[in-house]
Design an enzyme around this catalytic site. Structure first.
Site, PDB file in Angstrom:
ATOM      1  N   PRO A 135       0.827  -1.215   0.000  1.00 15.28           N
ATOM      2  CA  PRO A 135       0.000   0.000   0.000  1.00 15.28           C
ATOM      3  C   PRO A 135       0.859   1.261   0.000  1.00 15.28           C
ATOM      4  CG  PRO A 135      -0.821  -1.583   1.605  1.00 15.28           C
ATOM      5  CD  PRO A 135       0.503  -2.103   1.128  1.00 15.28           C
ATOM      6  N   GLU A 136       0.539   2.184  -0.891  1.00 17.62           N
ATOM      7  CA  GLU A 136       1.249   3.455  -0.965  1.00 17.62           C
ATOM      8  C   GLU A 136       0.348   4.552  -0.407  1.00 17.62           C
ATOM      9  OE1 GLU A 136       3.035   4.036  -4.849  1.00 17.62           O
ATOM     10  OE2 GLU A 136       3.213   1.871  -5.136  1.00 17.62           O
TER      11      GLU A 136
END
Length: 273
Positions: free
Chosen positions: A2-3
């Site tokens: 996840p960014e």
């Protein structure tokens, strides 16, 4: 992994359920997923405290509890925080269950890289990895001049520099590829060869692509889900990431795929100079 857009989406969906609720009990199924502070067990620091707010710093979630305790959660590759309105039997890869006065939050992680640290709020930055993070790319203070300054001492490919969380917080492989495509800059270009105009285009592209990712509630290929268990839809808007060998959507040329800074990198050699 996840960014920034995915973590921000988790923050928003989770906060909508749990802000103001009390963590009555913590069940540690895999205790190594968490850490306490100076000998105080994680569950002792957390149980009985109300959740005040949920913030984000880069790819980290900051769950603020009463009595100056913050939970710093990093999803790493496959971590998830899911809210359930009723009691739910933990699944195979669930490592921690937070039982609230209304519902539960389950922390799960297939690959066991994600971690949650309990830390006194005043030490949240100085006593954790947060102290080394670069600026937030969506804040007003992040200007083209700031980007230039953060990159000024680098003499490596621009894609590698953008993946460095000390340079910029929250940007990862997906959105670095997409931002460089929007800016028309090859990921192989050395940072010190970029002009003022190119840096300005890159700054704008970073902000645009991250905001677009948030608006689409993130990119879901395999593991990422928000706190409601829902997928994001930004995959449909991807121009280059994950499309190596396919035609460029702009010019039709076959997209190149290389290994850069240990990560798969996709770009158009015609559109990105």
């Amino acid at each position: 992994m996840p960014e920034l857009p995915e973590v921000e989406t988790i923050r928003r969906t989770l906060a909508g359920h749990v802000a103001g609720l009390v963590i009555n009990e913590v069940e540690l199924i895999w205790p190594k997923a968490v850490s306490g502070w100076e000998g105080q067990p994680f569950e002792v620091l957390v149980a009985g405290r109300k959740i005040k707010t949920i913030d984000r710093r880069g790819k980290y979630l900051l769950i603020r509890l009463e009595e100056d305790i913050t939970l710093i959660a990093h999803m790493r590759m496959t971590g998830r925080l899911n809210y359930y309105s009723e009691k739910k039997e933990p699944e195979k890869h669930t490592h921690v269950v937070f039982r609230l006065d209304q519902g539960e939050v389950h922390f799960s992680d297939v690959r066991k890289f994600g971690r949650i640290q309990a830390i006194p709020t005043p030490l949240c930055v100085s006593g954790s990895a947060l102290c080394k993070l670069g600026p937030e790319p969506l804040e007003q203070e992040f200007t083209p001049e700031v980007l230039k300054e953060r990159l000024s001492r680098k003499k490596l490919p621009v894609k590698a520099a953008l993946l460095d969380q000390h340079v910029l917080a929250g940007l990862g492989n997906i959105y670095a590829d997409e931002a460089l495509f929007r800016a028309g800059i090859s990921p192989l270009r050395r940072v010190d060869t970029l002009s003022e105009e190119e840096l300005a285009k890159l700054h704008q592209a970073i902000r645009e692509v991250l905001q677009a990712g948030i608006d689409a509630q993130g990119t879901s290929f395999r593991d990422y889900r928000d706190a409601n268990g829902e997928k994001g839809s930004f995959e449909q808007a991807l121009q280059v990431y994950g499309r190596g060998g396919e035609p460029c959507k702009i010019c039709g040329q076959t997209l190149e795929q290389v290994r850069l800074a240990g990560r798969t990198t996709v770009y158009c050699s015609k559109c990105q100079k």
